[in-house]
Write a protein that holds these residues in place. Sequence first.
Motif: not given
Length: 323
Positions: A151-154, A31-32, A134-138
């Motif tokens: 998560v880091v990648d995006q 989650g973000l 928190a939405p999904s972290a994308n």
Amino acid sequence: MTATLGTDIAEAAALLKAGRLVAFPTETVYGLGANAMDGVAVARVFEAKQRPEFDPLIVHIADSSWLDRVVTDVPPLARLLMERFWPGPLTLVLPKLDSVPDLVSSGLDTVGVRQPAHPIAIELIAEAGTPIAAPSANLFGRISPTAAQHVVDQLADRIDYVFDGGSCSVGIESTVVAVDGDRVVVLRPGGLTLEALRGVAPKVEFNDSEDTETQHASPGRTLQHYAPRTALVVRESPTLTDAERHLAVGLLSHNPGEGPAGFAMIERLEPDLPRAAAEFFAALRRLDASQLDLIVATPFPEYGLGIALNDRLNRAAAGARPA
Ligand code: TXA
Ligand code: MG
């Protein structure tokens, strides 16, 4: 800004308290997170994800005793579902308290709430001392993250901290439901199966409609979602057309057996649905990162987690660019 990748609960919690963005693991997906009671922090989530503001966020709580910080009422059936399935992959849509910023719920008078079943998530939310939106972290519409590196990648240059808690055990998002008297209305199929809900509630209805009249009930259900950059088609049998034989085509399938001919790459998921779900988004990402012309995916059976997996597959196909 470049996110810190770490495992420091105190540091991550301090950032959340200060209105910053922290990605964290849950049992479903990463989650973000932002302080749900801080409208500016919540606005940062929408900005970082490039998420349209009509798509409401789920509020995560450390304990069901926190419910009275975010909702006005918990109907008996909702209470029963929480007792049975929390902590876990079930989000309940309930009447929202005015003190929760409208941006969290995209202006709706309801808010989605969930207690995640992940020790790091619970510890982090408890230490922050506030409900966490928190939405999904994308990035909006893209493949959901089931590992910190995803998560880091995006999002590394858009957020403050990524808490590395390893891979997510469920692997697909929570089931989102509303309750109406003795009826459970499923707004999004997910990590808690319809069969499990039916074991507790007398009437479970699946709100599968994409029509605009019911869109307000589940505004985030855009058809194009979970999308790879590569073209994707869902097909019953893992075979290629003559034209496709000249292309680099990847296969995503949970059917065991010999590798069918002609595919440049095969991602084979376990036939066991919970294990397939846990690997699903990571496998899709690997295919998407492999310079393929096309991804062919075979559908899952329409029961158990297969229902939520087919939902993700069909949306991924709708969101991917045409072959
Ligand atoms: O498993 C999950 O649910 C993950 C983890 C991080 O908890 N979160 C997640 O959030 O998937 P997100 O933002 O990607 O999806 C939330 C969806 C929205 O798109 C919407 O369909 C539904 O939940 N939702 C949230 N609040 C709602 C509300 N008040 N009424 C109806 N649907 C709501
Ligand atoms: Mg999402």
